[in-house]
Design a protein around this motif. Structure first.
Motif, PDB file in Angstrom:
ATOM      1  N   ARG A 233      96.326 108.999 -23.691  1.00 15.33           N
ATOM      2  CA  ARG A 233      97.282 109.644 -24.580  1.00 15.33           C
ATOM      3  C   ARG A 233      98.038 108.625 -25.425  1.00 15.33           C
ATOM      4  O   ARG A 233      98.394 108.882 -26.574  1.00 15.33           O
ATOM      5  N   GLY A 234      98.272 107.428 -24.885  1.00 16.34           N
ATOM      6  CA  GLY A 234      99.020 106.416 -25.608  1.00 16.34           C
ATOM      7  C   GLY A 234      98.358 106.007 -26.912  1.00 16.34           C
ATOM      8  O   GLY A 234      99.034 105.630 -27.870  1.00 16.34           O
ATOM      9  N   ALA A 235      97.029 106.100 -26.967  1.00 16.01           N
ATOM     10  CA  ALA A 235      96.310 105.722 -28.184  1.00 16.01           C
ATOM     11  C   ALA A 235      96.601 106.673 -29.329  1.00 16.01           C
ATOM     12  O   ALA A 235      96.354 106.338 -30.491  1.00 16.01           O
ATOM     13  N   MET A 236      97.141 107.857 -29.014  1.00 17.41           N
ATOM     14  CA  MET A 236      97.416 108.851 -30.042  1.00 17.41           C
ATOM     15  C   MET A 236      98.870 108.849 -30.485  1.00 17.41           C
ATOM     16  O   MET A 236      99.243 109.564 -31.419  1.00 17.41           O
ATOM     17  N   ASP A 237      99.700 108.036 -29.849  1.00 12.84           N
ATOM     18  CA  ASP A 237     101.121 108.056 -30.168  1.00 12.84           C
ATOM     19  C   ASP A 237     101.401 107.620 -31.602  1.00 12.84           C
ATOM     20  O   ASP A 237     102.404 108.018 -32.190  1.00 12.84           O
ATOM     21  N   GLY A 238     100.523 106.798 -32.155  1.00  8.38           N
ATOM     22  CA  GLY A 238     100.750 106.321 -33.514  1.00  8.38           C
ATOM     23  C   GLY A 238     100.255 107.256 -34.588  1.00  8.38           C
ATOM     24  O   GLY A 238     100.400 106.968 -35.784  1.00  8.38           O
ATOM     25  N   ILE A 239      99.664 108.376 -34.208  1.00 10.92           N
ATOM     26  CA  ILE A 239      99.128 109.320 -35.189  1.00 10.92           C
ATOM     27  C   ILE A 239     100.241 110.223 -35.685  1.00 10.92           C
ATOM     28  O   ILE A 239     100.877 110.931 -34.917  1.00 10.92           O
ATOM     29  N   ASP A 240     100.501 110.183 -36.972  1.00 10.73           N
ATOM     30  CA  ASP A 240     101.491 111.042 -37.587  1.00 10.73           C
ATOM     31  C   ASP A 240     100.803 112.309 -38.077  1.00 10.73           C
ATOM     32  O   ASP A 240      99.844 112.253 -38.831  1.00 10.73           O
ATOM     33  N   ARG A 241     101.325 113.473 -37.650  1.00 11.77           N
ATOM     34  CA  ARG A 241     100.643 114.730 -37.966  1.00 11.77           C
ATOM     35  C   ARG A 241     100.561 114.973 -39.475  1.00 11.77           C
ATOM     36  O   ARG A 241      99.530 115.418 -39.985  1.00 11.77           O
ATOM     37  N   SER A 242     101.614 114.697 -40.194  1.00 15.53           N
ATOM     38  CA  SER A 242     101.593 114.923 -41.639  1.00 15.53           C
ATOM     39  C   SER A 242     100.589 114.007 -42.321  1.00 15.53           C
ATOM     40  O   SER A 242      99.892 114.407 -43.249  1.00 15.53           O
ATOM     41  N   ALA A 243     100.493 112.749 -41.841  1.00 13.72           N
ATOM     42  CA  ALA A 243      99.509 111.829 -42.412  1.00 13.72           C
ATOM     43  C   ALA A 243      98.093 112.275 -42.080  1.00 13.72           C
ATOM     44  O   ALA A 243      97.180 112.147 -42.898  1.00 13.72           O
ATOM     45  N   LEU A 244      97.931 112.818 -40.889  1.00 17.96           N
ATOM     46  CA  LEU A 244      96.613 113.297 -40.484  1.00 17.96           C
ATOM     47  C   LEU A 244      96.180 114.476 -41.346  1.00 17.96           C
ATOM     48  O   LEU A 244      95.051 114.525 -41.833  1.00 17.96           O
ATOM     49  N   VAL A 268      89.617 107.065 -27.280  1.00 18.73           N
ATOM     50  CA  VAL A 268      90.368 107.544 -28.446  1.00 18.73           C
ATOM     51  C   VAL A 268      90.640 106.349 -29.348  1.00 18.73           C
ATOM     52  O   VAL A 268      91.099 105.303 -28.880  1.00 18.73           O
ATOM     53  N   ARG A 269      90.331 106.513 -30.649  1.00 20.44           N
ATOM     54  CA  ARG A 269      90.548 105.422 -31.593  1.00 20.44           C
ATOM     55  C   ARG A 269      91.256 105.948 -32.854  1.00 20.44           C
ATOM     56  O   ARG A 269      90.608 106.569 -33.699  1.00 20.44           O
TER      57      ARG A 269
END
Length: 277
Positions: A233-244, A268-269
Motif C-alpha cells: 500500500r505504501g507504494a500508492m501513497d504518492g499517487i494523487d487522485r486528481s493527477a491520476l 505496485v509501481r
C-alpha cells in the motif's frame, strides 16, 4: 450455566480459528505453483476506490478490474465505447449452446444463468480494432466538414472519444468463453496477455418480425475486486487522485491469478507520465 457459557465461548473461538485456517489454506493453495495468469495492468484496467487519497486510509485497498467486450461499428457516431460488461458479439446462440444452455424454450431461456470460464485479452486485436473504430468515427466527422454547429460538436466529440480510447479506456477485452479451463488455456497459451476468469453468463432473447435472436450477457466476474495488501500500500501513497484522473500520473500493478482463478497483487509501481513534466 457458567459452564455452559464457557463451552459456548470455547466452541465459538474454535469455530473462528477453524474457519480462518480453512480460508488461509485456500489462499495458500490458490497461490501455490506457477500462476495461471500474470498480467501487468494499469489504471486503465484497475479502478481505484472513489475515496482513494481522501480518507487518509493507510491500510489495504481494493481495485476493481475493468474489462470490455468488442463493439460493432454499427453506431457510426457513438462518442465513447462504454460497453463495459456488455454482451459480446461472439456470444450468440451457437456459443450459448456450447456453454450448456438450453435454448429450445424461448420464454425461459433468459431465466438461465451459469458460471463459465471467460478469456480476457490484454491489448490484443480487439483493442486495436477499438482504436481503429474511434479513428473512423473521427474521419467521418471531419469528412462532413464544419458548416453547422452540430458538425463542430460531432468533430469535438469524436476527437475526445479517440483520445479517451488511446489514453484511458481499458485494454482488457472478453474474447472467448468455455466450460473447460484447460482447453481454453491451450487455445490461448500466453499467460501474460490472456487471463482466464470465472464469470456468470445469462442468455437474452429478442424477437423481431417473428425472428428470434439469442445473445448472451457476461455478468460480474466471480472475483471482480483485487486487494492491494498493506505491504504494498505504501507504494500508492504518492499517487494523487486528481493527477491520476487527468493523466498526469499513472501506475502499474503486477497481478497473478492462481489455481482457483483468484487474483493477488505482487507489485505496485507508481509512474509519472509525459503530461506531468
Amino acid at each position: 450455566m457458567k459452564q455452559a457459557q464457557k463451552w459456548l465461548l470455547t466452541g465459538g473461538v474454535a469455530l473462528v480459528v477453524a474457519v480462518n485456517a480453512f480460508v488461509l489454506a485456500g489462499v495458500a493453495w490458490n497461490r501455490s505453483g506457477v500462476p495461471g495468469s500474470a498480467l501487468t495492468l494499469t489504471q486503465r484496467e484497475l479502478s481505484l476506490p472513489y475515496a482513494f487519497g481522501l480518507d487518509g486510509e493507510r491500510g489495504g485497498v481494493e481495485v476493481a478490474l475493468l474489462w470490455r467486450a468488442p463493439m460493432r461499428d454499427d453506431n457510426a457516431d457513438a462518442a465513447y465505447d462504454m460497453h463495459y460488461g456488455r454482451g459480446p458479439d461472439w456470444l450468440g446462440a451457437d456459443k450459448l449452446r456450447e456453454l450448456g444452455f438450453d435454448l429450445k424454450d424461448e420464454r425461459d431461456a433468459y431465466r438461465q444463468k451459469r458460471e463459465v470460464y471467460v478469456v480476457l485479452e490484454l491489448a490484443g486485436a480487439d483493442w486495436q480494432a477499438a482504436l481503429a473504430q474511434a479513428q473512423r468515427r473521427l474521419d467521418r466527422a471531419l469528412a462532413r466538414g464544419d458548416a453547422e454547429k452540430q458538425d463542430i460538436d460531432a468533430q469535438k466529440s469524436a476527437q475526445e472519444a479517440l483520445k479517451y480510447e488511446q489514453q484511458k479506456a481499458s485494454r482488457l477485452f472478453a474474447v472467448d468463453a468455455g466450460l473447460d479451463a484447460a482447453a481454453l488455456r491451450q487455445r490461448y497459451p500466453d499467460t501474460r496477455r490472456h487471463l482466464i476468469v470465472v464469470a456468470t453468463v445469462t442468455p437474452s432473447v429478442m424477437v423481431i418480425d417473428k425472428k428470434t435472436t439469442f445473445s448472451g450477457h457476461i455478468g460480474e466476474l466471480a472475483v471482480a475486486r483485487i486487494s492491494v495488501p498493506h505491504a504494498l500500500r505504501g507504494a500508492m501513497d504518492g499517487i494523487d487522485r486528481s493527477a491520476l484522473d487527468s493523466g498526469r500520473a499513472a501506475f502499474e500493478m503486477d497481478v497473478a491469478w492462481g489455481r482457483r482463478f483468484e487474483p493477488w497483487v505482487t507489485a505496485v509501481r507508481p509512474q509519472r507520465t509525459a503530461a506531468a513534466e
